[in-house]
Design a protein around this motif. Structure first.
Motif, PDB file in Angstrom:
ATOM      1  N   ILE A  16      -0.131 -48.977 -39.937  1.00 25.98           N
ATOM      2  CA  ILE A  16      -0.216 -47.753 -39.137  1.00 25.98           C
ATOM      3  C   ILE A  16      -1.514 -47.016 -39.466  1.00 25.98           C
ATOM      4  O   ILE A  16      -1.760 -46.652 -40.619  1.00 25.98           O
ATOM      5  CB  ILE A  16       0.986 -46.823 -39.417  1.00 25.98           C
ATOM      6  N   ALA A  65      -0.999 -41.481 -36.081  1.00 32.25           N
ATOM      7  CA  ALA A  65       0.204 -41.088 -35.337  1.00 32.25           C
ATOM      8  C   ALA A  65      -0.022 -39.714 -34.731  1.00 32.25           C
ATOM      9  O   ALA A  65      -0.275 -38.737 -35.453  1.00 32.25           O
ATOM     10  CB  ALA A  65       1.421 -41.085 -36.253  1.00 32.25           C
ATOM     11  N   ILE A 123       1.383 -44.040 -31.481  1.00 28.45           N
ATOM     12  CA  ILE A 123       0.952 -44.671 -32.732  1.00 28.45           C
ATOM     13  C   ILE A 123      -0.180 -45.647 -32.447  1.00 28.45           C
ATOM     14  O   ILE A 123      -0.153 -46.383 -31.455  1.00 28.45           O
ATOM     15  CB  ILE A 123       2.121 -45.442 -33.381  1.00 28.45           C
ATOM     16  N   ALA A 177      -1.863 -48.823 -34.338  1.00 30.89           N
ATOM     17  CA  ALA A 177      -1.599 -49.736 -35.451  1.00 30.89           C
ATOM     18  C   ALA A 177      -2.449 -50.988 -35.313  1.00 30.89           C
ATOM     19  O   ALA A 177      -2.874 -51.354 -34.212  1.00 30.89           O
ATOM     20  CB  ALA A 177      -0.121 -50.108 -35.487  1.00 30.89           C
ATOM     21  N   ILE A 209       6.605 -40.790 -38.720  1.00 37.88           N
ATOM     22  CA  ILE A 209       5.566 -41.812 -38.817  1.00 37.88           C
ATOM     23  C   ILE A 209       4.454 -41.403 -39.787  1.00 37.88           C
ATOM     24  O   ILE A 209       3.791 -42.250 -40.392  1.00 37.88           O
ATOM     25  CB  ILE A 209       4.976 -42.102 -37.419  1.00 37.88           C
ATOM     26  N   TYR A 265       4.034 -43.131 -42.994  1.00 44.81           N
ATOM     27  CA  TYR A 265       3.638 -44.539 -43.030  1.00 44.81           C
ATOM     28  C   TYR A 265       2.154 -44.754 -42.745  1.00 44.81           C
ATOM     29  O   TYR A 265       1.703 -45.900 -42.666  1.00 44.81           O
ATOM     30  CB  TYR A 265       4.456 -45.336 -42.004  1.00 44.81           C
ATOM     31  N   CYS A 311       7.720 -53.962 -37.951  1.00 43.66           N
ATOM     32  CA  CYS A 311       8.156 -53.157 -36.811  1.00 43.66           C
ATOM     33  C   CYS A 311       8.913 -53.980 -35.777  1.00 43.66           C
ATOM     34  O   CYS A 311       8.532 -55.114 -35.462  1.00 43.66           O
ATOM     35  CB  CYS A 311       6.957 -52.518 -36.126  1.00 43.66           C
TER      36      CYS A 311
END
Length: 268
Positions: free
Chosen positions: A15, A18, A33, A35, A53, A56, A63
């Motif tokens: 990640i 966010a 998000i 990623a 989020i 993370y 995920c």
């Protein structure tokens, strides 16, 4: 992971960012998000469960991703493949499957040990154990009901869901193991965990014990509890719908074998 593996892996992503997209009274209900996969592929993913989020950011996580919408391509030669847009991804179609495929204990319960010659699948046992496993998966659960099915695609070393209403007619024509080329337009995060899936065995045992004590509960289907009498009626209704969709002939004779639901048709 080969497509023959009985247990599916989730996508491994890091990640990067966010952005809250829905917030009320100081609480965040949704995010966008950004990623990155292990191969360096960038993903833009929506999150609608209120998962924090921010906890993370910078971490590698596993995920459960659902592709809500995508543009599909059918290149027939190398030149056409090379001309695909830069954000095109390749997947391998794995049929419609249930979320139990991500949980080794439930795969063993449903499909049996690979070395087992004959396996007797106990659907009642699945009904008793599956809810707690789904709820305890990762940080915030698996994000699916225990009988909810989704078309699934293997992407790299992981598997993601494809929304069943996305290009529905096209999906119906795909074969197991077929290569699928697509550019995702909208992706959704359903579940997340930070490492090994840890299941609270004590909670599983309590849930199973509780279900044994609920004498009136014969079956749980899509989150609803049924008595034995109610389930006999409900199963017949589901079987008729299933038979119609899959071109299975039914007649008026109750003695005909194809009038009787198979023990595992709900997983198809």
């Amino acid at each position: 992971m080969s497509i023959e593996s009985p247990v599916y892996n989730t996508l491994a992503l890091t990640i990067k960012k966010a952005i809250p997209t829905l917030e009320k009274d100081g609480k965040i209900f949704a995010h966008q998000i950004i990623a990155i996969s292990e191969s360096g592929k960038s993903y833009i993913i929506k999150e609608r469960r209120g998962i924090p989020i921010q906890n993370y950011i910078g971490k590698k996580v596993h995920c459960v991703i659902e592709i809500l919408d995508a543009e599909f391509y059918t290149p027939t030669n190398k030149k056409e493949r090379e001309a695909l847009p830069s954000n095109t991804m390749k997947g391998i179609y794995l049929w419609k499957e249930t979320g139990y495929k991500f949980i080794p204990e439930l795969v063993k319960l449903v499909d049996g040990d690979p070395n087992e010659i004959d396996h007797d699948y106990d659907e009642n046992e699945y009904d008793k154990q599956a809810p707690a496993y789904f709820e305890e998966w990762g940080e915030y659960g698996l994000g699916l009901d225990i009988y909810q099915t989704k078309p699934m695609l293997k992407i790299g070393n992981g598997v993601c869901f494809l929304n069943e209403y996305c290009q529905e007619e096209m999906i119906d024509e795909w074969k197991y193991g077929q290569e699928v080329f697509f550019s995702p337009k909208e992706m959704l995060l359903r579940g997340i965990h930070t490492g090994e899936v840890k299941i609270d065995s004590n909670k599983i045992d309590k849930e199973v014990s509780k279900s044994y004590n609920e004498k009136n509960d014969y079956k749980i289907y899509e989150g609803k509890k049924y008595t034995k009498e109610e389930w006999i009626i409900k199963e017949k209704e589901i079987w008729k719908e299933y038979a119609k969709k899959n071109n299975i002939y039914l007649d008026d004779s109750n003695e005909k074998e194809n009038n009787k639901p198979s023990g595992s048709f709900l997983f198809d």
